[in-house]
Design an enzyme around this catalytic site. Structure first.
Site, PDB file in Angstrom:
ATOM      1  N   ASN A  58      -3.679  -6.062  12.480  1.00 30.83           N
ATOM      2  CA  ASN A  58      -5.086  -5.654  12.444  1.00 30.83           C
ATOM      3  C   ASN A  58      -5.907  -6.327  13.541  1.00 30.83           C
ATOM      4  O   ASN A  58      -7.075  -6.705  13.334  1.00 30.83           O
ATOM      5  CB  ASN A  58      -5.716  -5.915  11.068  1.00 30.83           C
ATOM      6  CG  ASN A  58      -5.345  -4.839  10.076  1.00 30.83           C
ATOM      7  OD1 ASN A  58      -5.309  -3.651  10.415  1.00 30.83           O
ATOM      8  ND2 ASN A  58      -5.062  -5.227   8.833  1.00 30.83           N
ATOM      9  N   TYR A  69      -7.654  -8.948   6.921  1.00 31.79           N
ATOM     10  CA  TYR A  69      -8.728  -8.390   6.090  1.00 31.79           C
ATOM     11  C   TYR A  69      -9.812  -9.454   5.870  1.00 31.79           C
ATOM     12  O   TYR A  69      -9.790 -10.500   6.520  1.00 31.79           O
ATOM     13  CB  TYR A  69      -8.135  -7.823   4.796  1.00 31.79           C
ATOM     14  CG  TYR A  69      -7.147  -6.697   5.105  1.00 31.79           C
ATOM     15  CD1 TYR A  69      -7.591  -5.495   5.675  1.00 31.79           C
ATOM     16  CD2 TYR A  69      -5.782  -6.856   4.924  1.00 31.79           C
ATOM     17  CE1 TYR A  69      -6.697  -4.478   6.002  1.00 31.79           C
ATOM     18  CE2 TYR A  69      -4.880  -5.837   5.248  1.00 31.79           C
ATOM     19  CZ  TYR A  69      -5.345  -4.656   5.793  1.00 31.79           C
ATOM     20  OH  TYR A  69      -4.462  -3.659   6.135  1.00 31.79           O
ATOM     21  N   ARG A 128      -3.010 -15.112  -1.296  1.00 32.08           N
ATOM     22  CA  ARG A 128      -2.059 -14.727  -0.246  1.00 32.08           C
ATOM     23  C   ARG A 128      -2.654 -14.939   1.144  1.00 32.08           C
ATOM     24  O   ARG A 128      -3.784 -14.508   1.401  1.00 32.08           O
ATOM     25  CB  ARG A 128      -1.660 -13.263  -0.386  1.00 32.08           C
ATOM     26  CG  ARG A 128      -0.457 -12.901   0.513  1.00 32.08           C
ATOM     27  CD  ARG A 128      -0.019 -11.470   0.297  1.00 32.08           C
ATOM     28  NE  ARG A 128       1.414 -11.327   0.491  1.00 32.08           N
ATOM     29  CZ  ARG A 128       1.994 -10.327   1.148  1.00 32.08           C
ATOM     30  NH1 ARG A 128       1.267  -9.362   1.676  1.00 32.08           N
ATOM     31  NH2 ARG A 128       3.296 -10.266   1.276  1.00 32.08           N
ATOM     32  N   ASN A 148      -3.474 -10.939   6.508  1.00 35.23           N
ATOM     33  CA  ASN A 148      -3.300  -9.680   7.250  1.00 35.23           C
ATOM     34  C   ASN A 148      -4.546  -9.090   7.913  1.00 35.23           C
ATOM     35  O   ASN A 148      -4.651  -7.874   8.085  1.00 35.23           O
ATOM     36  CB  ASN A 148      -2.641  -8.631   6.335  1.00 35.23           C
ATOM     37  CG  ASN A 148      -1.271  -9.097   5.856  1.00 35.23           C
ATOM     38  OD1 ASN A 148      -0.701 -10.014   6.436  1.00 35.23           O
ATOM     39  ND2 ASN A 148      -0.751  -8.486   4.810  1.00 35.23           N
ATOM     40  N   GLN A 196      -3.349  -7.364  -6.822  1.00 36.89           N
ATOM     41  CA  GLN A 196      -3.823  -7.931  -5.563  1.00 36.89           C
ATOM     42  C   GLN A 196      -5.231  -7.407  -5.308  1.00 36.89           C
ATOM     43  O   GLN A 196      -5.427  -6.206  -5.045  1.00 36.89           O
ATOM     44  CB  GLN A 196      -2.924  -7.565  -4.387  1.00 36.89           C
ATOM     45  CG  GLN A 196      -3.295  -8.426  -3.178  1.00 36.89           C
ATOM     46  CD  GLN A 196      -2.754  -7.929  -1.862  1.00 36.89           C
ATOM     47  OE1 GLN A 196      -2.903  -6.759  -1.544  1.00 36.89           O
ATOM     48  NE2 GLN A 196      -2.143  -8.799  -1.095  1.00 36.89           N
ATOM     49  N   GLY A 252       9.557  -6.705   0.071  1.00 39.38           N
ATOM     50  CA  GLY A 252       8.708  -5.527   0.168  1.00 39.38           C
ATOM     51  C   GLY A 252       9.519  -4.270   0.323  1.00 39.38           C
ATOM     52  O   GLY A 252       9.948  -3.657  -0.672  1.00 39.38           O
ATOM     53  N   HIS A 286      -6.421 -11.429  -1.922  1.00 39.05           N
ATOM     54  CA  HIS A 286      -5.848 -11.055  -0.626  1.00 39.05           C
ATOM     55  C   HIS A 286      -6.633 -11.744   0.488  1.00 39.05           C
ATOM     56  O   HIS A 286      -7.747 -11.342   0.817  1.00 39.05           O
ATOM     57  CB  HIS A 286      -5.932  -9.533  -0.480  1.00 39.05           C
ATOM     58  CG  HIS A 286      -5.111  -8.963   0.654  1.00 39.05           C
ATOM     59  ND1 HIS A 286      -4.702  -9.717   1.731  1.00 39.05           N
ATOM     60  CD2 HIS A 286      -4.633  -7.713   0.871  1.00 39.05           C
ATOM     61  CE1 HIS A 286      -4.003  -8.944   2.562  1.00 39.05           C
ATOM     62  NE2 HIS A 286      -3.948  -7.726   2.053  1.00 39.05           N
ATOM     63  N   THR A 330       0.843  -1.193   0.000  1.00 38.48           N
ATOM     64  CA  THR A 330       0.000   0.000   0.000  1.00 38.48           C
ATOM     65  C   THR A 330       0.880   1.245   0.000  1.00 38.48           C
ATOM     66  O   THR A 330       1.751   1.379   0.860  1.00 38.48           O
ATOM     67  CB  THR A 330      -0.894  -0.017   1.252  1.00 38.48           C
ATOM     68  OG1 THR A 330      -1.786  -1.127   1.148  1.00 38.48           O
ATOM     69  CG2 THR A 330      -1.703   1.254   1.396  1.00 38.48           C
TER      70      THR A 330
HETATM   71  C1  PHB Z   1      -1.075  -1.372   5.197  1.00 35.60           C
HETATM   72  O1  PHB Z   1      -1.617  -0.457   4.598  1.00 35.60           O
HETATM   73  O2  PHB Z   1      -0.333  -1.189   6.161  1.00 35.60           O
HETATM   74  C2  PHB Z   1      -1.330  -2.746   4.760  1.00 35.60           C
HETATM   75  C3  PHB Z   1      -2.221  -2.981   3.750  1.00 35.60           C
HETATM   76  C4  PHB Z   1      -2.452  -4.266   3.339  1.00 35.60           C
HETATM   77  C5  PHB Z   1      -1.792  -5.300   3.949  1.00 35.60           C
HETATM   78  C6  PHB Z   1      -0.895  -5.065   4.939  1.00 35.60           C
HETATM   79  C7  PHB Z   1      -0.663  -3.789   5.356  1.00 35.60           C
HETATM   80  O3  PHB Z   1      -2.010  -6.547   3.569  1.00 35.60           O
END
Ligand code: PHB
Length: 365
Positions: free
Chosen positions: A241, A186, A233, A184, A99, A323, A181, A26
């Site tokens: 989160n 979500y 992923r 993380n 993604q 990353g 996705h 992001t």
């Molecule tokens: C973030 O914006 O920090 C972020 C977004 C998506 C992810 C992980 C972190 O999968």
């Protein structure tokens, strides 16, 4: 002979020039209407020497947004913007998957259509989760996430269709495939987690039920664009989160890996959240994933060249994601191969802004 990390490899229909993947990140630099910009095309094109790039998370619908200025993939302007990015990347012989993303409960009413509650598996409010939205005074900033609403059966179908349309849009834009996705904290990760998913219907309870939403969505996406162009992923044991530790973690992700293996998806991408300051994937879990899933595996999260080579040599990874090093080093594959020094990444310019800390990192002279 150089290490396999730096040599060409086939990924389904694609011929990648190496096994180095630019991880989805992001960067919050979308333009009007959350459409990708020319600057974004320059950023991705600069990094096209990665064997494969994965775009930053791109929301599949207005409800899928959890952060300001993240580029979507559901309006014609957004799709044209991605088209210009795909063209710029392909001109440099790179490959790019989108993604596709729904943030689930990690959102705020100020980002949602008509100020609605964010959508999750349940209506329980996560403790300590924040997102990037408008505060009470209407200024952009970090705010606590709003209390979510549980998706109903119609909502689940709507989200599934939004993923299918997003995948079609990605291919129409000329992108090489999509990554769903499911990591993380979500939406799909929330459904996978036995503590967060409190549903009593076919999408909650047993391992099979908690994996159902992701697998049904994957099957629908693959019907539209092909399994060989659809990756997934995940982030086993992730607590980013405000995700709670889950006793069912291992059973869930091994079942999921076997189902993904049976379907022969393009790749399985595992994110280790150590670099987010969160617990790692437990020791000994990666060989179990390898045993359950025979297709291409991407490992990501805190890798450098020696660890990446070792993961490939041990057979745990087929490709390795990078990353933060890619933010600061547009020519990362060459730097890793030749052991050239790396530029330091400037954290203050990770999210939002313009060229600074985005397209102005120099290549090795
Ligand atoms: C973030 O914006 O920090 C972020 C977004 C998506 C992810 C992980 C972190 O999968």
């Amino acid at each position: 002979m150089s290490h396999a990390l730096f040599n060409p490899v086939k990924l389904g229909p694609l011929e990648l020039s190496n096994r180095i993947v630019m991880a989805p990140m992001t960067r919050c630099r979308a333009g009007e209407g959350d459409a990708p910009t020319a600057l974004m095309a320059e950023y991705y094109a600069q990094r096209a020497s990665a064997g494969l790039m994965i775009t930053e998370g791109t929301p599949v619908s207005p409800q899928g947004r959890g952060y300001l200025w993240t580029p979507g993939i559901y309006t014609p302007e957004q799709v044209s913007g991605w088209g210009r990015i795909a063209e710029a990347v392909h001109q440099k012989n790179g490959h790019l998957f989108a993604q596709i993303w729904h943030v689930g409960r990690v959102s705020h009413t100020s980002l949602q259509p008509e100020g609605a509650a964010p959508e999750g598996p349940s209506d329980e409010q996560p403790e300590g989760a924040s997102c990037f939205a408008y505060d009470q005074d209407g200024n952009p900033g970090n705010v606590p996430t709003s209390r979510p609403q549980a998706l109903d059966a119609e909502g689940i179908q709507r989200v599934r269709e939004a993923f299918v349309q997003a995948a079609r849009n990605a291919r129409e834009a000329g992108l090489d495939g999509v990554e769903i996705h499911a990591a993380n904290g979500y939406l799909f990760d929330e459904f996978l987690n036995a503590k967060v998913n409190q549903r009593q219907d076919d999408y909650g309870g047993s391992v099979e039920n908690r994996c159902r939403f992701l697998l049904e969505t994957l099957d629908a996406v693959a019907d539209a664009i092909g399994m060989e162009r659809t990756g997934v992923r995940i982030s086993p044991n992730g607590q980013f989160n405000a995700m709670p530790e889950d006793d069912e973690m291992e059973a869930t992700f091994i079942y999921l890996a076997k189902e993904l293996d049976r379907r022969a998806i393009a790749y399985l991408h595992l994110n280790d959240q150590a670099t987010f300051g969160m617990p790692s994937i437990p020791d000994g879990f990666l060989p179990k994933i390898r045993a359950a899933f025979s297709g291409p595996i991407i490992l990501c999260g805190g890798y450098d060249a020696p660890r990446a080579k070792a993961a490939i040599d041990e057979g745990l990874a087929d490709l390795v994601g990078f990353g933060v090093p890619f933010i600061a080093n547009p020519d990362l594959p060459a730097r890793l191969e030749h052991d050239w020094p790396l530029n330091e990444a400037d954290r203050d310019s990770f999210y939002g802004g313009g060229e600074k800390g985005y397209t102005d990192y120099p290549a090795h002279p």
